[in-house]
Design a protein around this motif. Structure first.
Motif, PDB file in Angstrom:
ATOM      1  N   ASP A  94      29.714  54.302  54.676  1.00 46.97           N
ATOM      2  CA  ASP A  94      30.834  53.717  55.407  1.00 46.97           C
ATOM      3  C   ASP A  94      31.905  54.768  55.689  1.00 46.97           C
ATOM      4  O   ASP A  94      32.997  54.761  55.106  1.00 46.97           O
ATOM      5  CB  ASP A  94      31.426  52.542  54.631  1.00 46.97           C
ATOM      6  N   SER A  95      31.596  55.662  56.612  1.00 45.78           N
ATOM      7  CA  SER A  95      32.529  56.722  56.968  1.00 45.78           C
ATOM      8  C   SER A  95      33.762  56.187  57.686  1.00 45.78           C
ATOM      9  O   SER A  95      34.843  56.783  57.601  1.00 45.78           O
ATOM     10  CB  SER A  95      31.831  57.760  57.857  1.00 45.78           C
ATOM     11  N   PHE A  96      33.600  55.068  58.384  1.00 47.64           N
ATOM     12  CA  PHE A  96      34.746  54.471  59.063  1.00 47.64           C
ATOM     13  C   PHE A  96      35.812  54.056  58.051  1.00 47.64           C
ATOM     14  O   PHE A  96      37.006  54.288  58.263  1.00 47.64           O
ATOM     15  CB  PHE A  96      34.303  53.262  59.882  1.00 47.64           C
ATOM     16  N   ALA A  97      35.389  53.454  56.957  1.00 44.66           N
ATOM     17  CA  ALA A  97      36.338  53.048  55.921  1.00 44.66           C
ATOM     18  C   ALA A  97      37.049  54.264  55.335  1.00 44.66           C
ATOM     19  O   ALA A  97      38.258  54.234  55.066  1.00 44.66           O
ATOM     20  CB  ALA A  97      35.625  52.273  54.818  1.00 44.66           C
ATOM     21  N   PHE A  98      36.295  55.346  55.149  1.00 42.03           N
ATOM     22  CA  PHE A  98      36.864  56.570  54.587  1.00 42.03           C
ATOM     23  C   PHE A  98      37.936  57.152  55.505  1.00 42.03           C
ATOM     24  O   PHE A  98      39.047  57.484  55.057  1.00 42.03           O
ATOM     25  CB  PHE A  98      35.755  57.601  54.363  1.00 42.03           C
ATOM     26  N   THR A  99      37.624  57.293  56.796  1.00 42.36           N
ATOM     27  CA  THR A  99      38.595  57.893  57.712  1.00 42.36           C
ATOM     28  C   THR A  99      39.800  56.981  57.928  1.00 42.36           C
ATOM     29  O   THR A  99      40.928  57.468  58.083  1.00 42.36           O
ATOM     30  CB  THR A  99      37.937  58.222  59.062  1.00 42.36           C
ATOM     31  N   ASN A 100      39.594  55.674  57.913  1.00 44.13           N
ATOM     32  CA  ASN A 100      40.730  54.752  58.016  1.00 44.13           C
ATOM     33  C   ASN A 100      41.664  54.906  56.822  1.00 44.13           C
ATOM     34  O   ASN A 100      42.895  54.842  56.957  1.00 44.13           O
ATOM     35  CB  ASN A 100      40.232  53.309  58.129  1.00 44.13           C
ATOM     36  N   LYS A 101      41.078  55.114  55.651  1.00 38.53           N
ATOM     37  CA  LYS A 101      41.881  55.317  54.439  1.00 38.53           C
ATOM     38  C   LYS A 101      42.683  56.618  54.556  1.00 38.53           C
ATOM     39  O   LYS A 101      43.865  56.667  54.180  1.00 38.53           O
ATOM     40  CB  LYS A 101      40.976  55.360  53.219  1.00 38.53           C
ATOM     41  N   GLU A 120      26.209  50.545  76.473  1.00 36.08           N
ATOM     42  CA  GLU A 120      26.031  49.363  75.638  1.00 36.08           C
ATOM     43  C   GLU A 120      26.361  49.675  74.182  1.00 36.08           C
ATOM     44  O   GLU A 120      27.030  48.889  73.500  1.00 36.08           O
ATOM     45  CB  GLU A 120      24.604  48.835  75.759  1.00 36.08           C
ATOM     46  N   PHE A 121      25.892  50.823  73.709  1.00 41.91           N
ATOM     47  CA  PHE A 121      26.174  51.219  72.330  1.00 41.91           C
ATOM     48  C   PHE A 121      27.676  51.396  72.132  1.00 41.91           C
ATOM     49  O   PHE A 121      28.247  50.920  71.137  1.00 41.91           O
ATOM     50  CB  PHE A 121      25.457  52.532  72.004  1.00 41.91           C
ATOM     51  N   LEU A 122      28.321  52.081  73.060  1.00 48.44           N
ATOM     52  CA  LEU A 122      29.758  52.303  72.954  1.00 48.44           C
ATOM     53  C   LEU A 122      30.522  50.990  72.959  1.00 48.44           C
ATOM     54  O   LEU A 122      31.465  50.802  72.174  1.00 48.44           O
ATOM     55  CB  LEU A 122      30.234  53.191  74.109  1.00 48.44           C
ATOM     56  N   ASP A 123      30.117  50.064  73.797  1.00 46.63           N
ATOM     57  CA  ASP A 123      30.756  48.757  73.853  1.00 46.63           C
ATOM     58  C   ASP A 123      30.654  48.050  72.507  1.00 46.63           C
ATOM     59  O   ASP A 123      31.636  47.486  71.994  1.00 46.63           O
ATOM     60  CB  ASP A 123      30.105  47.907  74.951  1.00 46.63           C
ATOM     61  N   ASN A 124      29.477  48.099  71.908  1.00 43.77           N
ATOM     62  CA  ASN A 124      29.261  47.438  70.617  1.00 43.77           C
ATOM     63  C   ASN A 124      30.091  48.089  69.517  1.00 43.77           C
ATOM     64  O   ASN A 124      30.714  47.396  68.707  1.00 43.77           O
ATOM     65  CB  ASN A 124      27.777  47.490  70.242  1.00 43.77           C
ATOM     66  N   ILE A 125      30.117  49.414  69.476  1.00 43.84           N
ATOM     67  CA  ILE A 125      30.821  50.099  68.392  1.00 43.84           C
ATOM     68  C   ILE A 125      32.331  49.905  68.503  1.00 43.84           C
ATOM     69  O   ILE A 125      33.036  49.769  67.487  1.00 43.84           O
ATOM     70  CB  ILE A 125      30.448  51.602  68.354  1.00 43.84           C
ATOM     71  N   LEU A 126      32.868  49.849  69.729  1.00 43.66           N
ATOM     72  CA  LEU A 126      34.303  49.621  69.886  1.00 43.66           C
ATOM     73  C   LEU A 126      34.672  48.172  69.609  1.00 43.66           C
ATOM     74  O   LEU A 126      35.808  47.873  69.217  1.00 43.66           O
ATOM     75  CB  LEU A 126      34.741  50.011  71.298  1.00 43.66           C
ATOM     76  N   HIS A 129      34.630  48.193  65.791  1.00 49.87           N
ATOM     77  CA  HIS A 129      35.690  49.051  65.252  1.00 49.87           C
ATOM     78  C   HIS A 129      36.836  49.196  66.261  1.00 49.87           C
ATOM     79  O   HIS A 129      37.070  50.277  66.822  1.00 49.87           O
ATOM     80  CB  HIS A 129      35.132  50.428  64.891  1.00 49.87           C
ATOM     81  N   PRO A 130      37.595  48.127  66.463  1.00 54.59           N
ATOM     82  CA  PRO A 130      38.712  48.179  67.413  1.00 54.59           C
ATOM     83  C   PRO A 130      39.843  49.088  66.951  1.00 54.59           C
ATOM     84  O   PRO A 130      40.741  49.411  67.736  1.00 54.59           O
ATOM     85  CB  PRO A 130      39.179  46.711  67.476  1.00 54.59           C
ATOM     86  N   GLU A 131      39.794  49.522  65.679  1.00 54.59           N
ATOM     87  CA  GLU A 131      40.846  50.407  65.171  1.00 54.59           C
ATOM     88  C   GLU A 131      40.738  51.824  65.743  1.00 54.59           C
ATOM     89  O   GLU A 131      41.681  52.627  65.606  1.00 54.59           O
ATOM     90  CB  GLU A 131      40.799  50.477  63.642  1.00 54.59           C
ATOM     91  N   MET A 132      39.617  52.134  66.377  1.00 56.02           N
ATOM     92  CA  MET A 132      39.500  53.452  67.004  1.00 56.02           C
ATOM     93  C   MET A 132      40.531  53.556  68.123  1.00 56.02           C
ATOM     94  O   MET A 132      40.565  52.723  69.034  1.00 56.02           O
ATOM     95  CB  MET A 132      38.093  53.667  67.565  1.00 56.02           C
ATOM     96  N   GLU A 133      41.353  54.592  68.073  1.00 55.86           N
ATOM     97  CA  GLU A 133      42.476  54.700  69.003  1.00 55.86           C
ATOM     98  C   GLU A 133      42.106  55.367  70.327  1.00 55.86           C
ATOM     99  O   GLU A 133      42.817  55.208  71.324  1.00 55.86           O
ATOM    100  CB  GLU A 133      43.608  55.491  68.359  1.00 55.86           C
ATOM    101  N   PHE A 134      41.026  56.142  70.345  1.00 55.58           N
ATOM    102  CA  PHE A 134      40.636  56.857  71.554  1.00 55.58           C
ATOM    103  C   PHE A 134      39.157  57.224  71.447  1.00 55.58           C
ATOM    104  O   PHE A 134      38.556  57.113  70.374  1.00 55.58           O
ATOM    105  CB  PHE A 134      41.480  58.127  71.745  1.00 55.58           C
ATOM    106  N   VAL A 135      38.582  57.657  72.562  1.00 56.60           N
ATOM    107  CA  VAL A 135      37.176  58.069  72.565  1.00 56.60           C
ATOM    108  C   VAL A 135      37.035  59.403  73.294  1.00 56.60           C
ATOM    109  O   VAL A 135      37.780  59.699  74.237  1.00 56.60           O
ATOM    110  CB  VAL A 135      36.253  57.023  73.232  1.00 56.60           C
ATOM    111  N   HIS A 161      38.069  48.454  76.858  1.00 57.06           N
ATOM    112  CA  HIS A 161      38.651  48.319  75.524  1.00 57.06           C
ATOM    113  C   HIS A 161      40.041  48.945  75.442  1.00 57.06           C
ATOM    114  O   HIS A 161      40.630  48.996  74.363  1.00 57.06           O
ATOM    115  CB  HIS A 161      37.735  48.961  74.486  1.00 57.06           C
ATOM    116  N   ASN A 162      40.543  49.410  76.574  1.00 54.88           N
ATOM    117  CA  ASN A 162      41.880  49.987  76.658  1.00 54.88           C
ATOM    118  C   ASN A 162      42.039  51.191  75.732  1.00 54.88           C
ATOM    119  O   ASN A 162      43.079  51.360  75.073  1.00 54.88           O
ATOM    120  CB  ASN A 162      42.952  48.940  76.344  1.00 54.88           C
ATOM    121  N   LYS A 163      41.013  52.035  75.680  1.00 54.94           N
ATOM    122  CA  LYS A 163      41.045  53.229  74.841  1.00 54.94           C
ATOM    123  C   LYS A 163      41.308  54.470  75.707  1.00 54.94           C
ATOM    124  O   LYS A 163      40.597  54.704  76.686  1.00 54.94           O
ATOM    125  CB  LYS A 163      39.718  53.423  74.097  1.00 54.94           C
ATOM    126  N   PRO A 164      42.312  55.255  75.361  1.00 52.83           N
ATOM    127  CA  PRO A 164      42.504  56.526  76.061  1.00 52.83           C
ATOM    128  C   PRO A 164      41.256  57.397  75.918  1.00 52.83           C
ATOM    129  O   PRO A 164      40.543  57.319  74.916  1.00 52.83           O
ATOM    130  CB  PRO A 164      43.697  57.150  75.326  1.00 52.83           C
TER     131      PRO A 164
END
Length: 349
Positions: A94-101, A120-126, A129-135, A161-164
């Motif tokens: 769970d690297s997402f949890a680690f980086t969020n911490k 499709e993959f990008l849509d699913n992952i965002l 994980h809506p906490e991702m601020e940019f891509v 997803h309104n991501k810069p």
């Protein structure tokens, strides 16, 4: 190079943990961090998800990155190439949890992700994980409508997803700075005052939602050229956009291997074949339509004589490279044709 960039008012610098065996981060420390006030620049670094197999790796890698770069925090930090081939590093672990911490603790100011996966993959992952601020996305005019890379579709997902958006591969690792003469002729006829590089830069820099373009400069001349381009980053006209469609058709009709030179495959090749370098030579040979002797073929010969390197015919077909390729190229099969093209009696093989 750094001084030219900073003097011109540009202060964003990108580095990555595995590049050049860590020397990329160390060079950034020496050239930037130790020479400029911390508030005067912004650093981008990435967690190498493709190299992570267990949770115990996360903290040491992150700590090492901070130390190598010589900073107490990263301005922008990315989950590096979140995709199917790296899922052990972000799904099993769970690297997402680690980086969020780490962001909560103040070590990361802005958290996002990069990917070479499809829309499709990008849509699913965002969505997950809506906490991702940019891509960070592979965007350029050649890949814009490519059915494999889905450059336009990925950009549309980011906007949904309104991501810069940060841009990588604007020049497709230099490929779009040296287009076929027929393509260059169309560009010059339409706008004689703009360079080939300018067309590629203006295409991505004026896309809605783009806030940064990573140019991947490797010389002072390239830095200076990019600075000049950004000073006059006028949007492309409708006529210019139509020319780029024709240019893409010309290039795609000649390009043989859709390699972006990310070099993920090279790291895992047991025969030490510099696959991306070989594919670059191969593509240029095919585009120029050379036969018998050519300067490109001669460059391949010179490469083959370097100590400790593998050539195309050394491929053992272990397929480790295929697993690492974001473009899903059947590398062993292509290498067979590379060998037929260059490793001939005419070149002394």
């Amino acid at each position: 190079m750094v001084d030219a960039l900073m003097d011109a008012g540009f202060n964003c610098l990108d580095t990555v943990y595995p590049y050049h065996e860590g020397l990329s981060e160390i060079a950034l420390k020496k050239c930037v961090v130790e020479r400029y006030p911390r508030e005067s620049f912004k650093i981008f670094d990435k967690l190498p998800t493709f190299a992570i197999t267990e949770e115990s790796q996360l903290e040491p890698i992150f700590a090492e990155q901070l130390e190598r770069c010589g900073v107490e925090y990263f301005d922008y930090y990315l989950m590096h190439n979140v995709s199917g081939f790296s899922e052990k590093g972000w799904l099993d672990v769970d690297s997402f949890a680690f980086t969020n911490k780490k962001k909560e603790e103040g070590y990361i100011k802005h958290l996002g992700l990069s990917t070479h996966a499809n829309a499709e993959f990008l849509d699913n992952i965002l969505t997950v994980h809506p906490e991702m601020e940019f891509v960070l996305l592979q965007l350029n005019y050649l890949d814009w409508e490519d059915e494999g890379i889905e450059s336009r579709k990925c950009w549309e997902v980011a906007r949904k997803h309104n991501k810069p958006v940060m841009v990588m591969e604007a020049y497709k690792c230099g490929f779009l700075s040296d287009v076929p003469k027929e393509s260059e002729g169309l560009m010059k006829k339409c706008n004689p005052d703009k360079s080939v590089v300018s067309w590629a830069m203006r295409f991505v820099a004026n896309l809605e939602g783009v806030f940064l373009v990573l140019t991947g400069s490797s010389s002072l001349e390239q830095v200076e050229n990019n600075i000049e381009e950004f000073k006059n980053i006028d949007p492309l006209s409708d006529d210019e956009l139509n020319v780029l469609k024709k240019v893409s058709e010309i290039i795609n009709a000649n390009i043989t291997v859709d390699c972006t030179k990310c070099r993920y495959c090279v790291e895992y090749c047991p025969e030490e074949i510099d696959i991306s370098k070989i594919f670059d030579l191969y593509n240029k040979e095919k585009i120029l339509g050379e036969n018998e002797w050519s300067p490109i073929g001669n460059a391949y010969v010179n490469y083959s004589k370097l100590p400790g390197v593998g050539i195309a015919s050394d491929c053992s077909e272990c397929e480790a490279c295929i697993e690492e390729c974001p473009q899903e190229i059947n590398i062993p099969e292509v290498l067979k044709d590379v060998a037929k093209t260059f490793e001939t009696e005419g070149y002394g093989f």
